[in-house]
Design a protein around this motif. Structure first.
Motif, PDB file in Angstrom:
ATOM      1  N   LEU A  61      27.739  38.541  39.745  1.00 28.09           N
ATOM      2  CA  LEU A  61      28.957  39.360  39.728  1.00 28.09           C
ATOM      3  C   LEU A  61      28.822  40.503  38.724  1.00 28.09           C
ATOM      4  O   LEU A  61      29.155  41.657  39.028  1.00 28.09           O
ATOM      5  CB  LEU A  61      30.161  38.506  39.330  1.00 28.09           C
ATOM      6  CG  LEU A  61      30.710  37.554  40.381  1.00 28.09           C
ATOM      7  CD1 LEU A  61      31.652  36.550  39.725  1.00 28.09           C
ATOM      8  CD2 LEU A  61      31.433  38.300  41.487  1.00 28.09           C
ATOM      9  N   HIS A  62      28.326  40.177  37.554  1.00 25.92           N
ATOM     10  CA  HIS A  62      28.276  41.147  36.474  1.00 25.92           C
ATOM     11  C   HIS A  62      27.324  42.295  36.802  1.00 25.92           C
ATOM     12  O   HIS A  62      27.675  43.472  36.667  1.00 25.92           O
ATOM     13  CB  HIS A  62      27.860  40.410  35.188  1.00 25.92           C
ATOM     14  CG  HIS A  62      27.979  41.220  33.947  1.00 25.92           C
ATOM     15  ND1 HIS A  62      27.405  40.840  32.767  1.00 25.92           N
ATOM     16  CD2 HIS A  62      28.594  42.413  33.695  1.00 25.92           C
ATOM     17  CE1 HIS A  62      27.673  41.752  31.849  1.00 25.92           C
ATOM     18  NE2 HIS A  62      28.381  42.712  32.385  1.00 25.92           N
ATOM     19  N   SER A  63      26.131  41.967  37.268  1.00 25.58           N
ATOM     20  CA  SER A  63      25.160  43.023  37.544  1.00 25.58           C
ATOM     21  C   SER A  63      25.560  43.843  38.766  1.00 25.58           C
ATOM     22  O   SER A  63      25.434  45.074  38.766  1.00 25.58           O
ATOM     23  CB  SER A  63      23.761  42.425  37.725  1.00 25.58           C
ATOM     24  OG  SER A  63      23.321  41.873  36.496  1.00 25.58           O
ATOM     25  N   GLU A  65      28.582  44.337  39.747  1.00 26.05           N
ATOM     26  CA  GLU A  65      29.707  45.154  39.276  1.00 26.05           C
ATOM     27  C   GLU A  65      29.203  46.429  38.595  1.00 26.05           C
ATOM     28  O   GLU A  65      29.727  47.521  38.831  1.00 26.05           O
ATOM     29  CB  GLU A  65      30.557  44.341  38.294  1.00 26.05           C
ATOM     30  CG  GLU A  65      31.731  45.111  37.722  1.00 26.05           C
ATOM     31  CD  GLU A  65      32.106  44.643  36.321  1.00 26.05           C
ATOM     32  OE1 GLU A  65      31.237  44.140  35.588  1.00 26.05           O
ATOM     33  OE2 GLU A  65      33.282  44.778  35.971  1.00 26.05           O
ATOM     34  N   HIS A  66      28.187  46.304  37.750  1.00 26.26           N
ATOM     35  CA  HIS A  66      27.650  47.490  37.079  1.00 26.26           C
ATOM     36  C   HIS A  66      27.107  48.494  38.092  1.00 26.26           C
ATOM     37  O   HIS A  66      27.316  49.699  37.960  1.00 26.26           O
ATOM     38  CB  HIS A  66      26.540  47.091  36.106  1.00 26.26           C
ATOM     39  CG  HIS A  66      27.044  46.642  34.767  1.00 26.26           C
ATOM     40  ND1 HIS A  66      26.428  46.983  33.579  1.00 26.26           N
ATOM     41  CD2 HIS A  66      28.103  45.864  34.421  1.00 26.26           C
ATOM     42  CE1 HIS A  66      27.088  46.447  32.561  1.00 26.26           C
ATOM     43  NE2 HIS A  66      28.096  45.744  33.049  1.00 26.26           N
ATOM     44  N   PHE A  67      26.397  47.999  39.113  1.00 21.96           N
ATOM     45  CA  PHE A  67      25.875  48.912  40.140  1.00 21.96           C
ATOM     46  C   PHE A  67      27.011  49.584  40.925  1.00 21.96           C
ATOM     47  O   PHE A  67      26.926  50.769  41.272  1.00 21.96           O
ATOM     48  CB  PHE A  67      24.958  48.152  41.108  1.00 21.96           C
ATOM     49  CG  PHE A  67      23.545  48.019  40.631  1.00 21.96           C
ATOM     50  CD1 PHE A  67      22.694  49.114  40.611  1.00 21.96           C
ATOM     51  CD2 PHE A  67      23.051  46.790  40.213  1.00 21.96           C
ATOM     52  CE1 PHE A  67      21.376  48.997  40.181  1.00 21.96           C
ATOM     53  CE2 PHE A  67      21.742  46.659  39.778  1.00 21.96           C
ATOM     54  CZ  PHE A  67      20.895  47.762  39.754  1.00 21.96           C
ATOM     55  N   GLU A 129      27.009  49.679  25.869  1.00 20.38           N
ATOM     56  CA  GLU A 129      27.834  49.965  27.048  1.00 20.38           C
ATOM     57  C   GLU A 129      28.430  48.731  27.705  1.00 20.38           C
ATOM     58  O   GLU A 129      29.222  48.861  28.650  1.00 20.38           O
ATOM     59  CB  GLU A 129      26.988  50.701  28.096  1.00 20.38           C
ATOM     60  CG  GLU A 129      26.516  52.063  27.650  1.00 20.38           C
ATOM     61  CD  GLU A 129      25.525  52.661  28.640  1.00 20.38           C
ATOM     62  OE1 GLU A 129      25.890  53.635  29.299  1.00 20.38           O
ATOM     63  OE2 GLU A 129      24.401  52.127  28.760  1.00 20.38           O
ATOM     64  N   CYS A 130      28.033  47.543  27.286  1.00 15.57           N
ATOM     65  CA  CYS A 130      28.424  46.333  28.005  1.00 15.57           C
ATOM     66  C   CYS A 130      28.853  45.256  27.020  1.00 15.57           C
ATOM     67  O   CYS A 130      28.309  45.141  25.930  1.00 15.57           O
ATOM     68  CB  CYS A 130      27.235  45.856  28.842  1.00 15.57           C
ATOM     69  SG  CYS A 130      27.565  44.313  29.712  1.00 15.57           S
ATOM     70  N   GLY A 131      29.816  44.451  27.451  1.00 15.04           N
ATOM     71  CA  GLY A 131      30.353  43.414  26.585  1.00 15.04           C
ATOM     72  C   GLY A 131      29.623  42.090  26.652  1.00 15.04           C
ATOM     73  O   GLY A 131      29.992  41.132  25.956  1.00 15.04           O
ATOM     74  N   ASN A 132      28.611  41.997  27.515  1.00  7.09           N
ATOM     75  CA  ASN A 132      27.811  40.768  27.625  1.00  7.09           C
ATOM     76  C   ASN A 132      26.450  41.179  28.165  1.00  7.09           C
ATOM     77  O   ASN A 132      26.037  40.793  29.259  1.00  7.09           O
ATOM     78  CB  ASN A 132      28.510  39.773  28.563  1.00  7.09           C
ATOM     79  CG  ASN A 132      27.901  38.384  28.503  1.00  7.09           C
ATOM     80  OD1 ASN A 132      26.889  38.176  27.836  1.00  7.09           O
ATOM     81  ND2 ASN A 132      28.509  37.442  29.212  1.00  7.09           N
ATOM     82  N   ASN A 135      23.645  39.163  29.939  1.00  8.74           N
ATOM     83  CA  ASN A 135      23.958  38.434  31.172  1.00  8.74           C
ATOM     84  C   ASN A 135      23.793  39.356  32.386  1.00  8.74           C
ATOM     85  O   ASN A 135      24.781  39.746  33.034  1.00  8.74           O
ATOM     86  CB  ASN A 135      25.385  37.877  31.097  1.00  8.74           C
ATOM     87  CG  ASN A 135      25.721  37.026  32.319  1.00  8.74           C
ATOM     88  OD1 ASN A 135      24.848  36.452  32.945  1.00  8.74           O
ATOM     89  ND2 ASN A 135      26.996  36.963  32.653  1.00  8.74           N
ATOM     90  N   HIS A 136      22.538  39.730  32.658  1.00  5.55           N
ATOM     91  CA  HIS A 136      22.232  40.596  33.802  1.00  5.55           C
ATOM     92  C   HIS A 136      20.945  40.150  34.465  1.00  5.55           C
ATOM     93  O   HIS A 136      20.047  39.604  33.797  1.00  5.55           O
ATOM     94  CB  HIS A 136      22.092  42.058  33.354  1.00  5.55           C
ATOM     95  CG  HIS A 136      23.393  42.718  33.086  1.00  5.55           C
ATOM     96  ND1 HIS A 136      24.286  43.029  34.083  1.00  5.55           N
ATOM     97  CD2 HIS A 136      23.982  43.103  31.927  1.00  5.55           C
ATOM     98  CE1 HIS A 136      25.360  43.581  33.548  1.00  5.55           C
ATOM     99  NE2 HIS A 136      25.199  43.632  32.252  1.00  5.55           N
ATOM    100  N   SER A 137      20.868  40.418  35.772  1.00  2.00           N
ATOM    101  CA  SER A 137      19.628  40.176  36.497  1.00  2.00           C
ATOM    102  C   SER A 137      19.501  41.179  37.634  1.00  2.00           C
ATOM    103  O   SER A 137      20.305  41.169  38.577  1.00  2.00           O
ATOM    104  CB  SER A 137      19.600  38.762  37.084  1.00  2.00           C
ATOM    105  OG  SER A 137      18.557  38.647  38.037  1.00  2.00           O
TER     106      SER A 137
HETATM  107 ZN   LIG Z   1      28.932  44.581  31.532  1.00  2.63          ZN
END
Ligand SMILES: [Zn+2]
Length: 159
Positions: A61-63, A65-67, A129-132, A135-137
């Motif tokens: 979800l997190h990655s 969302e960034h895209f 730029e990110c709060g976590n 936690n990305h892949s």
């Molecule tokens: Zn983020």
């Protein structure tokens, strides 16, 4: 006045639906709000998984969302307001100003997903730029993009 059908949506699927009926991945007009001056805010569901079947991980979800954030900013700079994850972990909420055309939105979504497949890194994945930011892949996000692209012909078939 907003002409939902003229914008390419199935008018019967606007609004809240019984989640047991939903197919996915889909692109669905959830709601719209018209201001006094005629500007319109459109809320669109980018559903990835069928409700109550399986769920995107927080990393997926997190990655993704960034895209989506980077992509909609790039392709619809005058219209993009926000994108956020669904708490049920099955998709994303997209909010646009004065852009409610189903084909246009789907076309941009397709471009973003294709760009993801060529990407070398997740955008905005830095500590500034990110709060976590750990936690990305990229790989997991690309797997989601591939799955959604494979179902493109059914995006507008919501139920
Ligand atoms: Zn983020």
């Amino acid at each position: 006045m907003v002409n939902v059908k003229g914008l390419g949506w199935d008018a019967d699927t606007v609004g809240e639906l019984d989640h047991r009926l939903l197919k996915a991945p889909h692109v669905k007009l959830r709601s719209f709000s018209e201001g006094e001056k005629g500007d319109v805010v459109y809320c669109v569901d980018l559903r990835i998984n069928r409700p109550n079947t399986n769920y995107l991980s927080t990393t997926e979800l997190h990655s993704v969302e960034h895209f989506l954030l980077a992509g909609f900013r790039k392709y619809l700079p005058d219209n993009f307001l926000s994108v956020g994850i669904m708490g049920c972990q099955t998709g994303f909420y997209l909010v646009l100003l004065n852009e409610g055309n189903a084909q246009r939105i789907s076309g941009v979504y397709k471009n973003i997903l294709n760009d993801m497949l060529d990407a070398k890194e997740v955008p905005y994945a830095s500590i500034r730029e990110c709060g976590n930011y750990k936690n990305h892949s990229l790989e997991l996000a690309q797997n989601v993009a591939r799955k959604v692209l494979d179902a493109e012909s059914n995006w507008l078939h919501v139920v």
